[in-house]
Write a protein that holds these residues in place. Structure first.
Motif, short mmCIF file in Angstrom:
data_model
loop_
_atom_site.label_atom_id
_atom_site.label_comp_id
_atom_site.label_asym_id
_atom_site.label_seq_id
_atom_site.Cartn_x
_atom_site.Cartn_y
_atom_site.Cartn_z
N SER A 25 0.86 -1.19 0.00
CA SER A 25 0.00 0.00 0.00
C SER A 25 0.88 1.23 0.00
O SER A 25 1.83 1.32 0.80
CB SER A 25 -0.90 0.01 1.24
N TYR A 26 0.61 2.18 -0.89
CA TYR A 26 1.49 3.34 -0.99
C TYR A 26 0.71 4.61 -1.26
O TYR A 26 -0.46 4.56 -1.65
CB TYR A 26 2.58 3.12 -2.04
N GLU A 27 1.38 5.73 -1.04
CA GLU A 27 0.74 7.04 -1.18
C GLU A 27 1.80 8.05 -1.57
O GLU A 27 2.94 7.99 -1.09
CB GLU A 27 0.10 7.42 0.15
N ARG A 28 1.43 8.98 -2.45
CA ARG A 28 2.35 10.07 -2.77
C ARG A 28 2.16 11.18 -1.75
O ARG A 28 1.05 11.66 -1.52
CB ARG A 28 2.08 10.60 -4.18
N VAL A 29 3.26 11.57 -1.14
CA VAL A 29 3.22 12.56 -0.06
C VAL A 29 4.34 13.58 -0.27
O VAL A 29 5.18 13.42 -1.15
CB VAL A 29 3.39 11.89 1.33
N GLY A 30 4.34 14.63 0.53
CA GLY A 30 5.39 15.63 0.43
C GLY A 30 6.63 15.25 1.23
O GLY A 30 7.72 15.71 0.94
N TYR A 31 6.43 14.39 2.25
CA TYR A 31 7.55 13.97 3.09
C TYR A 31 7.15 12.69 3.79
O TYR A 31 5.95 12.40 3.95
CB TYR A 31 7.91 15.04 4.13
N SER A 32 8.13 11.92 4.19
CA SER A 32 7.83 10.68 4.91
C SER A 32 9.07 10.18 5.64
O SER A 32 10.19 10.58 5.33
CB SER A 32 7.34 9.60 3.94
N SER A 33 8.84 9.29 6.59
CA SER A 33 9.93 8.65 7.32
C SER A 33 9.55 7.20 7.59
O SER A 33 8.37 6.90 7.82
CB SER A 33 10.21 9.37 8.64
N GLN A 34 10.53 6.31 7.52
CA GLN A 34 10.33 4.90 7.83
C GLN A 34 11.45 4.43 8.74
O GLN A 34 12.52 5.03 8.77
CB GLN A 34 10.34 4.06 6.54
N GLY A 35 11.20 3.34 9.47
CA GLY A 35 12.25 2.76 10.28
C GLY A 35 12.07 2.98 11.76
O GLY A 35 11.05 3.51 12.22
N SER A 36 13.10 2.59 12.51
CA SER A 36 13.01 2.60 13.96
C SER A 36 12.90 4.01 14.55
O SER A 36 12.35 4.18 15.63
CB SER A 36 14.23 1.88 14.56
N GLY A 37 13.42 5.02 13.84
CA GLY A 37 13.33 6.38 14.35
C GLY A 37 12.17 7.18 13.79
O GLY A 37 12.03 8.37 14.11
N SER A 38 11.30 6.55 12.99
CA SER A 38 10.23 7.30 12.33
C SER A 38 9.20 7.84 13.33
O SER A 38 8.62 8.90 13.10
CB SER A 38 9.53 6.43 11.29
N THR A 39 9.00 7.12 14.44
CA THR A 39 8.04 7.61 15.43
C THR A 39 8.54 8.88 16.12
O THR A 39 7.73 9.63 16.67
CB THR A 39 7.78 6.54 16.50
N LEU A 40 9.84 9.11 16.08
CA LEU A 40 10.40 10.35 16.62
C LEU A 40 10.42 11.46 15.58
O LEU A 40 10.21 12.63 15.91
CB LEU A 40 11.83 10.10 17.12
N ILE A 41 10.65 11.10 14.32
CA ILE A 41 10.86 12.09 13.28
C ILE A 41 9.55 12.60 12.68
O ILE A 41 9.41 13.80 12.41
CB ILE A 41 11.77 11.51 12.18
#
Length: 223
Positions: free
Chosen positions: A135-151
Motif C-alpha cells: 500500500s502506498y501514497e504520494r506525499v510531500g515527506y515521509s519517514s520509515q524505520g526505527s526512528g520514524s516515530t520520533l521524526i
C-alpha cells in the motif's frame, strides 16, 4: 552460545531510519548508515539508499537481507524495462512497480519498509511511502524505520499543510528550498540519534534535482 546468539532470529529488524522530502524542483532522500541486531552494531558504514534510476532513489529499513533482495529485483526489472522501451522508468512508474512487487509477496512479505523519492515527468519532487505489503501514497515527506516515530511528529509540525477538507488541495510538495530541506533532515537525524539506539554513526543524504544527483554526509553519534 551467548544469550544474544540464542535469542537471535534471521528476521531481526536491523534498524535504521529513512527520510524523504519533496520540493518544487528537487527531492532529498536520507538514511543513517548503522546496521544493528539487538544491542550489537554489525557495521557503522552500510548504505540504506539504492539509486534505482537517474531520477529515482529508494531508502529502506528493516531486515537487510530482504532489503537487498528487493533492491536486486527492482534493478533487474528496470534493466528489462530499459531494453524493451529504450528509456529509463519514471519515478511514478517505479513507485507502482515497487507496490506491485511488495503486494505479490504479501503472503511471505519482504521485511522491508521503504520510502521512494525522485522527480516526476514535470520535474517536481515526489515521495512515495509504503507499508510492508505494497500500500502506498504520494506525499510531500515521509519517514520509515526505527526512528520514524520520533521524526514524523517533528516533520508534521514543520511541514504539515492545513486539512484538504478546509482548503483546496495543494500539490504533494513542501514549500522548503533545497538547502532548507537538507538542514531539516540533518536536524531530524541529530535529534533521533539521541533517542533511538538503532540510528547513528553517519547520515547519508542523496539530493536529486534537474542537475543530477549528489551525495552529502554528516557524522552522527556513535554510541
Amino acid at each position: 552460545m551467548t544469550k544474544e546468539q540464542a535469542n537471535w532470529s534471521p528476521y531481526d529488524n536491523n534498524g535504521g531510519t529513512c527520510v524523504a522530502i519533496a520540493g518544487a524542483d528537487y527531492c532529498v532522500v536520507a538514511a543513517d548508515t548503522r546496521m544493528a541486531s539487538g544491542y550489537n552494531i554489525l557495521t557503522r558504514d552500510y548504505s540504506k539508499i539504492a539509486k534505482l534510476a537517474d531520477k529515482c532513489a529508494m531508502a529502506s529499513s528493516g531486515f537487510q537481507a530482504d532489503v537487498r533482495a528487493l533492491q536486486k529485483h527492482l534493478e533487474a526489472r528496470h534493466l528489462i524495462y530499459q531494453h524493451q522501451h529504450n528509456k529509463q522508468m519514471s519515478t511514478p512508474a517505479m513507485a507502482q512497480l515497487l507496490s506491485n512487487t511488495l503486494y505479490y509477496k504479501r503472503f511471505f512479505p519482504y521485511y522491508a519498509f521503504n520510502v521512494l523519492g525522485g522527480l516526476d515527468s514535470q520535474g517536481k519532487g515526489c515521495v512515495f511511502t509504503y507499508d510492508a505489503v505494497g500500500s502506498y501514497e504520494r506525499v510531500g515527506y515521509s519517514s520509515q524505520g526505527s526512528g520514524s516515530t520520533l521524526i514524523m511528529p517533528f516533520l508534521d509540525n514543520q511541514l504539515k499543510s492545513p486539512s484538504p477538507l478546509l482548503l483546496p488541495a495543494k500539490d504533494a510538495v513542501t514549500p522548503l528550498s533545497e538547502s532548507e530541506a537538507i538542514d531539516l533532515v540533518k536536524t531530524c537525524f541529530a535529534s533521533a540519534t539521541e533517542r533511538d539506539i538503532y540510528t547513528g554513526d553517519k547520515l547519508e543524504i542523496v539530493v536529486l534535482n534537474a542537475e543530477g544527483t549528489r551525495r552529502e554526509y554528516m557524522e552522527l553519534r556513535k554510541d
